[in-house]
Design an enzyme around this catalytic site. Structure first.
Site, mmCIF file in Angstrom:
data_model
loop_
_atom_site.group_PDB
_atom_site.id
_atom_site.type_symbol
_atom_site.label_atom_id
_atom_site.label_comp_id
_atom_site.label_asym_id
_atom_site.label_seq_id
_atom_site.Cartn_x
_atom_site.Cartn_y
_atom_site.Cartn_z
ATOM 1 C CG ASN A 41 -4.346 -4.589 3.254
ATOM 2 O OD1 ASN A 41 -3.583 -4.443 1.995
ATOM 3 N ND2 ASN A 41 -3.479 -4.535 4.167
ATOM 4 N NE ARG A 49 -2.176 -1.390 3.391
ATOM 5 C CZ ARG A 49 -2.658 -1.291 4.569
ATOM 6 N NH1 ARG A 49 -3.618 -0.611 5.061
ATOM 7 N NH2 ARG A 49 -1.755 -1.449 5.783
#
Length: 110
Positions: free
Chosen positions: A55, A37
C-alpha cells in the site's frame, strides 16, 4: 580444467537471468482495505511470478513484478478478474525499473 568449465557454464546461465525484467505497477481505484493485496498475492503465486505488493500513503497500491513484458501484460489482463469483490481498479500505470536485484517468491509488504 574442471574449475574453468564450471565457471564457463555459469556464465551461460547469466543471459537467462538478465532477460528477466522488473516492472512496477501503480494501481489506483478502490484498492486499500478491501483485500486487494491478498488477491494480488494469490494471482501472482498462481502465475508463478516473483515480486511484491504494498500500500502507498496516497491510497494507491504498488506491485513489483520480475518477468518478461508479455507475462506482465498477461498479469495486468488477469488482475481485474481475480480481485476481491470489494475492490475496483480505475488505472494501472506500468513502469520498467532498472538495476533491481533478483527477487524470490512473492511477498505482501507492510
Amino acid at each position: 580444467m574442471g574449475f574453468f568449465n564450471k565457471h564457463k557454464s555459469e556464465r551461460k546461465s547469466d543471459p537467462t537471468d538478465n532477460s528477466r525484467e522488473t516492472w512496477q505497477l501503480t494501481i489506483s481505484g478502490i484498492v486499500q482495505g478491501v483485500g486487494f493485496r491478498w488477491s494480488v498475492l494469490n494471482l501472482a503465486q498462481k502465475m508463478g511470478m516473483t515480486g511484491s505488493v504494498r500500500n502507498n500513503s496516497d491510497g494507491t497500491v504498488t506491485i513489483t513484478l520480475q518477468a518478461e513484458l508479455s507475462r506482465v501484460n498477461q498479469f495486468c489482463a488477469e488482475l481485474p478478474k481475480n480481485i476481491s469483490q470489494f475492490a475496483r481498479i480505475s488505472n494501472i500505470k506500468k513502469e520498467k525499473l532498472t538495476k533491481v536485484s533478483k527477487m524470490t517468491g512473492f511477498h505482501v509488504l507492510y
